[in-house]
Design an enzyme around this catalytic site. Structure first.
Site, PDB file in Angstrom:
ATOM      1  N   HIS A  34       0.823  -1.214   0.000  1.00 31.83           N
ATOM      2  CA  HIS A  34       0.000   0.000   0.000  1.00 31.83           C
ATOM      3  C   HIS A  34       0.856   1.262   0.000  1.00 31.83           C
ATOM      4  O   HIS A  34       0.480   2.269   0.600  1.00 31.83           O
ATOM      5  CB  HIS A  34      -0.946   0.023   1.220  1.00 31.83           C
ATOM      6  N   SER A 125      -2.403 -10.690  -8.406  1.00 29.38           N
ATOM      7  CA  SER A 125      -2.417  -9.835  -9.600  1.00 29.38           C
ATOM      8  C   SER A 125      -2.732 -10.543 -10.913  1.00 29.38           C
ATOM      9  O   SER A 125      -2.110 -10.283 -11.941  1.00 29.38           O
ATOM     10  CB  SER A 125      -1.074  -9.103  -9.761  1.00 29.38           C
ATOM     11  N   SER A 126      -3.739 -11.403 -10.876  1.00 32.70           N
ATOM     12  CA  SER A 126      -4.178 -11.995 -12.147  1.00 32.70           C
ATOM     13  C   SER A 126      -4.727 -10.902 -13.056  1.00 32.70           C
ATOM     14  O   SER A 126      -4.648 -11.013 -14.281  1.00 32.70           O
ATOM     15  CB  SER A 126      -5.225 -13.082 -11.903  1.00 32.70           C
ATOM     16  N   ASP A 171       1.825  -3.581  -9.607  1.00 35.71           N
ATOM     17  CA  ASP A 171       1.438  -4.890 -10.146  1.00 35.71           C
ATOM     18  C   ASP A 171       1.821  -5.019 -11.610  1.00 35.71           C
ATOM     19  O   ASP A 171       2.412  -6.005 -12.041  1.00 35.71           O
ATOM     20  CB  ASP A 171      -0.073  -5.109  -9.990  1.00 35.71           C
ATOM     21  N   TYR A 220      -9.989   0.105  -0.552  1.00 34.18           N
ATOM     22  CA  TYR A 220      -8.727   0.487  -1.209  1.00 34.18           C
ATOM     23  C   TYR A 220      -8.738   1.983  -1.505  1.00 34.18           C
ATOM     24  O   TYR A 220      -7.804   2.721  -1.174  1.00 34.18           O
ATOM     25  CB  TYR A 220      -8.582  -0.325  -2.503  1.00 34.18           C
TER      26      TYR A 220
END
Ligand code: ADP
Ligand code: MG
Length: 383
Positions: A34, A125-126, A171, A220
């Protein structure tokens, strides 16, 4: 249906071979959570679980995309109508196409097949792997190559605009620029990247909790907003510019919640610096302390952990350094997702069983930790 390869899947769906196959890895983050959207430092690793995308030029006016995850018939995408669809996995693909078109790429129609051994929604992180694979497919078909940084930026924008997730750059950059055997330290301010070798005897054990708490929806964005408010109050452009002393001195003005958010960000960025040195000198005691401090900061100050993650991390430290544990923490955005544990290679299997049985004592479902390693970022593997 189970296929041995993306090529075979493509042939089975479309009756001809693909012209290119893209291999796009997932990622874990060793430390620096983060903080990518705060211009901070992060330390991700591309892992040997991948999204594969096989592609060929299309025959008609629309594109067709088939994912083994959803099966059924291929879904159609019209290049004249590259708009977000409600709650669809296609948005990651449509987003990349739309942004490529906007920057002037003449997009050919195509047929594509997606296969994957990367768990989705597990904090690995697909989504970034899928975006990156889509961009590389288009590069293979058009011959217009992008640099890894420009590709990552475009994919990040797709995630913002088409999936509604205001993510940082980590990512997409990890997926695109990772290197076998290395962690990739990224300075998210200037995107300076440094490869840090991972010691040979250090295995990475990933445990997907297989939960995604609905609490995470929107949280988030709230964390980002909290951090922006905190930097406004502290008078800095971003929390990257704040020292811990500044955060401490602003405690009253910040109030409890913003103070804790800022303390996480500032202390986490400092932990990445220390972790880098510790990894380079194989100082596993320091690695363990830093990972635990990171997890505790994410849990107590940033409030993004959950019981499943906490139990796994606690169980890993109970296993202990004597038996080969180096360190453990949650990885990814939180509220579910995965933990990573760094462990002596010859103890990884034992730790895996230890985590499984510890988890079983508290929760009704099973976890299935897997050992992974650092691999190269996304690339065309067949053209
Ligand atoms: P993560 O990136 O941590 O895996 P996200 O929620 O950001 O979690 O992204 C997961 C989403 O990405 C899935 O819900 C799906 O929409 C899409 N996705 C990822 N991999 C595939 C795939 N192989 N086929 C179809 N959709 C996929
Ligand atoms: Mg994602």
């Amino acid at each position: 249906m189970k296929f041995n390869s993306p090529q075979q899947a493509f042939e089975s769906v479309y009756g001809r071979p693909p012209v290119a196959v893209i291999q796009s890895p997932g990622r874990i983050n060793l430390i620096g959570e983060h903080v990518d959207y705060l211009d901070g430092l992060v330390m991700p690793v591309a892992i040997d679980r991948h999204v594969h995308m096989a592609v060929s030029p299309g025959n008609g006016h629309t594109c067709r995309v088939w994912s083994a995850l959803s099966g059924g018939e291929p879904v159609e995408i019209s290049m004249d109508k590259l708009e977000p669809r409600p709650d669809s996995w296609l948005n990651y693909i449509i987003g990349v196409l739309a942004l490529l078109r906007d920057r002037g790429t003449r997009l050919p129609t195509f047929d594509a097949v997606i296969t994957s051994d990367l768990p989705t929604g597990a904090g690995l992180s697909s989504s970034a792997a899928l975006e990156t694979a889509t961009a590389l497919c288009m590069e293979a078909l058009t011959g217009e190559e992008m640099t890894p940084v420009n590709r990552a930026r475009l994919c990040q924008q797709a995630e913002h605009d088409f999936a509604g997730v205001p993510c940082g750059i980590m990512d997409q950059l990890a997926v695109g620029a990772g290197k076998a055997g290395h962690a990739l330290q990224i300075d998210c301010r200037d995107l300076y990247m440094q490869l840090v070798p991972i010691p040979d005897d250090m295995a990475i054990l990933v445990t997907d909790t297989r939960v995604k708490h609905s609490l995470g929806d929107g949280e988030y964005r709230k964390r980002r907003e909290d951090c922006e408010k905190a930097s406004d109050i502290l008078g800095v452009d971003s929390l990257r510019d704040a020292a811990l002393a500044l955060v401490e001195s602003g405690r009253d003005r910040l109030g409890d919640q913003l103070f804790r958010r800022a303390r996480h960000a500032v202390s986490e960025i400092e932990r990445v610096r220390q972790f880098n040195k510790a990894l380079e000198s194989s100082d596993t005691a320091t690695i363990g302390k830093l990972m635990l401090a990171s997890h505790q900061s994410l849990r107590n100050d940033f409030n993004v952990s959950c019981d499943e993650l906490d139990i796994l991390v606690e169980a890993a430290y109970d296993f202990g350094p004597e038996r080969g544990l180096f360190g453990s923490r949650m990885t990814g955005g939180g509220f579910g997702g995965s933990t990573i544990s760094l462990v002596r290679r010859d103890a990884a299997e034992e730790l895996k069983q230890h985590l499984q049985s510890a988890f079983r004592k508290h929760f009704k479902h099973e976890v299935n930790p897997f050992i992974t390693q650092a691999v190269d970022g996304a690339k065309i593997i067949e053209a």
